[in-house]
Design a protein around this motif. Structure first.
Motif, PDB file in Angstrom:
ATOM      1  N   ARG A 156       0.831  -1.204   0.000  1.00  0.00           N
ATOM      2  CA  ARG A 156       0.000   0.000   0.000  1.00  0.00           C
ATOM      3  C   ARG A 156       0.869   1.260   0.000  1.00  0.00           C
ATOM      4  O   ARG A 156       0.639   2.183  -0.775  1.00  0.00           O
ATOM      5  CB  ARG A 156      -0.937  -0.004   1.203  1.00  0.00           C
ATOM      6  CG  ARG A 156      -2.038   1.037   1.114  1.00  0.00           C
ATOM      7  CD  ARG A 156      -3.046   0.950   2.253  1.00  0.00           C
ATOM      8  NE  ARG A 156      -3.603  -0.378   2.393  1.00  0.00           N
ATOM      9  CZ  ARG A 156      -3.509  -1.129   3.509  1.00  0.00           C
ATOM     10  NH1 ARG A 156      -2.887  -0.681   4.565  1.00  0.00           N
ATOM     11  NH2 ARG A 156      -4.044  -2.318   3.565  1.00  0.00           N
ATOM     12  N   SER A 157       1.876   1.301   0.849  1.00  0.00           N
ATOM     13  CA  SER A 157       2.748   2.472   0.945  1.00  0.00           C
ATOM     14  C   SER A 157       3.509   2.736  -0.341  1.00  0.00           C
ATOM     15  O   SER A 157       3.779   3.876  -0.689  1.00  0.00           O
ATOM     16  CB  SER A 157       3.750   2.302   2.084  1.00  0.00           C
ATOM     17  OG  SER A 157       3.094   2.307   3.312  1.00  0.00           O
ATOM     18  N   MET A 158       3.871   1.672  -1.041  1.00  0.00           N
ATOM     19  CA  MET A 158       4.629   1.810  -2.283  1.00  0.00           C
ATOM     20  C   MET A 158       3.725   1.990  -3.498  1.00  0.00           C
ATOM     21  O   MET A 158       4.224   2.184  -4.597  1.00  0.00           O
ATOM     22  CB  MET A 158       5.476   0.549  -2.515  1.00  0.00           C
ATOM     23  CG  MET A 158       6.604   0.370  -1.559  1.00  0.00           C
ATOM     24  SD  MET A 158       7.489  -1.194  -1.819  1.00  0.00           S
ATOM     25  CE  MET A 158       7.856  -1.150  -3.567  1.00  0.00           C
ATOM     26  N   SER A 159       2.413   1.885  -3.308  1.00  0.00           N
ATOM     27  CA  SER A 159       1.466   1.894  -4.434  1.00  0.00           C
ATOM     28  C   SER A 159       1.858   0.820  -5.439  1.00  0.00           C
ATOM     29  O   SER A 159       1.976   1.066  -6.635  1.00  0.00           O
ATOM     30  CB  SER A 159       1.415   3.269  -5.113  1.00  0.00           C
ATOM     31  OG  SER A 159       0.989   4.251  -4.217  1.00  0.00           O
ATOM     32  N   SER A 160       2.069  -0.380  -4.926  1.00  0.00           N
ATOM     33  CA  SER A 160       2.521  -1.474  -5.773  1.00  0.00           C
ATOM     34  C   SER A 160       1.623  -2.691  -5.599  1.00  0.00           C
ATOM     35  O   SER A 160       0.932  -2.838  -4.594  1.00  0.00           O
ATOM     36  CB  SER A 160       3.965  -1.830  -5.407  1.00  0.00           C
ATOM     37  OG  SER A 160       4.499  -2.722  -6.340  1.00  0.00           O
ATOM     38  N   ASP A 161       1.680  -3.550  -6.570  1.00  0.00           N
ATOM     39  CA  ASP A 161       0.915  -4.783  -6.567  1.00  0.00           C
ATOM     40  C   ASP A 161       1.491  -5.757  -5.531  1.00  0.00           C
ATOM     41  O   ASP A 161       2.713  -5.915  -5.457  1.00  0.00           O
ATOM     42  CB  ASP A 161       1.011  -5.382  -7.979  1.00  0.00           C
ATOM     43  CG  ASP A 161       0.367  -6.730  -8.074  1.00  0.00           C
ATOM     44  OD1 ASP A 161       1.104  -7.739  -8.057  1.00  0.00           O
ATOM     45  OD2 ASP A 161      -0.862  -6.778  -8.153  1.00  0.00           O
ATOM     46  N   PRO A 162       0.650  -6.389  -4.719  1.00  0.00           N
ATOM     47  CA  PRO A 162       1.138  -7.324  -3.696  1.00  0.00           C
ATOM     48  C   PRO A 162       2.008  -8.454  -4.252  1.00  0.00           C
ATOM     49  O   PRO A 162       2.974  -8.866  -3.611  1.00  0.00           O
ATOM     50  CB  PRO A 162      -0.134  -7.875  -3.058  1.00  0.00           C
ATOM     51  CG  PRO A 162      -1.168  -6.833  -3.313  1.00  0.00           C
ATOM     52  CD  PRO A 162      -0.805  -6.208  -4.636  1.00  0.00           C
ATOM     53  N   ASN A 163       1.683  -8.955  -5.448  1.00  0.00           N
ATOM     54  CA  ASN A 163       2.489 -10.033  -6.034  1.00  0.00           C
ATOM     55  C   ASN A 163       3.888  -9.539  -6.405  1.00  0.00           C
ATOM     56  O   ASN A 163       4.873 -10.263  -6.245  1.00  0.00           O
ATOM     57  CB  ASN A 163       1.804 -10.628  -7.262  1.00  0.00           C
ATOM     58  CG  ASN A 163       0.531 -11.361  -6.893  1.00  0.00           C
ATOM     59  OD1 ASN A 163       0.434 -11.958  -5.832  1.00  0.00           O
ATOM     60  ND2 ASN A 163      -0.456 -11.299  -7.768  1.00  0.00           N
ATOM     61  N   THR A 164       3.974  -8.306  -6.888  1.00  0.00           N
ATOM     62  CA  THR A 164       5.267  -7.718  -7.220  1.00  0.00           C
ATOM     63  C   THR A 164       6.107  -7.561  -5.957  1.00  0.00           C
ATOM     64  O   THR A 164       7.301  -7.884  -5.935  1.00  0.00           O
ATOM     65  CB  THR A 164       5.075  -6.348  -7.906  1.00  0.00           C
ATOM     66  OG1 THR A 164       4.311  -6.549  -9.097  1.00  0.00           O
ATOM     67  CG2 THR A 164       6.397  -5.690  -8.232  1.00  0.00           C
ATOM     68  N   VAL A 165       5.486  -7.071  -4.900  1.00  0.00           N
ATOM     69  CA  VAL A 165       6.192  -6.876  -3.634  1.00  0.00           C
ATOM     70  C   VAL A 165       6.638  -8.227  -3.075  1.00  0.00           C
ATOM     71  O   VAL A 165       7.761  -8.353  -2.580  1.00  0.00           O
ATOM     72  CB  VAL A 165       5.326  -6.085  -2.627  1.00  0.00           C
ATOM     73  CG1 VAL A 165       5.963  -6.061  -1.252  1.00  0.00           C
ATOM     74  CG2 VAL A 165       5.122  -4.662  -3.136  1.00  0.00           C
ATOM     75  N   ALA A 166       5.807  -9.237  -3.174  1.00  0.00           N
ATOM     76  CA  ALA A 166       6.169 -10.574  -2.684  1.00  0.00           C
ATOM     77  C   ALA A 166       7.415 -11.081  -3.405  1.00  0.00           C
ATOM     78  O   ALA A 166       8.342 -11.610  -2.781  1.00  0.00           O
ATOM     79  CB  ALA A 166       5.008 -11.542  -2.866  1.00  0.00           C
TER      80      ALA A 166
END
Length: 159
Positions: A69-79
């Motif tokens: 959420r903080s990065m405005s990024s997709d959860p799969n990308t962050v994972a």
């Protein structure tokens, strides 16, 4: 209230300044310049963003959801990013104290050291890029860009 169109060129004319291509061109150029300058650190711009977001977040560590959420990024990308960063020794995932399904992501010493080296490069690059603006306008530009970024996030709606 209708939007005024004082530009005599058609709405899709290449001579018009349009937000999406300008933002994309800005982001892409900045991202590529930063990527090249930090390549020797074995870090990507996205990994730098993870480290910066963790540093600016809760000292106890952030969950993957909070980080996304903080990065405005997709959860799969962050994972995927976190998996590579954990293998590289930049971060660790610890069990969350209240939520068995979540983990707290925290810096490791190697991550902090790498972040600090990359941050110095980022600060220099930002100064170079913003030098095209009069010094007295730089802070206002960043404040206005923050407003635009927030409006874009709001236009995207809830996740």
């Amino acid at each position: 209230m209708p939007i005024r169109n004082d530009n005599p060129d058609p709405i899709d004319s290449p001579s018009r300044r349009r937000l999406p291509p300008l933002l994309r061109r800005s982001w892409y150029g900045l991202n590529q310049a930063f990527r090249r300058r930090i390549a020797h650190l074995d870090l990507t711009p996205d990994q730098f963003t993870v480290l910066r977001t963790l540093l600016e977040g809760d000292a106890a560590g952030m969950t993957q959801r909070e980080l996304s959420r903080s990065m405005s990024s997709d959860p799969n990308t962050v994972a995927s990013l976190l998996e590579r960063m954990e293998k590289a020794g930049y971060v660790e995932r610890l069990p969350h104290e209240k939520d068995r399904r979540a983990h707290r992501i925290k810096f490791l010493p190697k991550g902090k050291k790498t972040y600090e080296a990359a941050r110095a490069i980022a600060v220099t690059l930002q100064g170079e890029v913003l030098s095209v603006l009069p010094e007295s306008n730089r802070e206002q530009f960043l404040e206005q860009l923050t407003l635009v970024a927030d409006a874009c996030r709001d236009a995207a709606g809830p996740r």
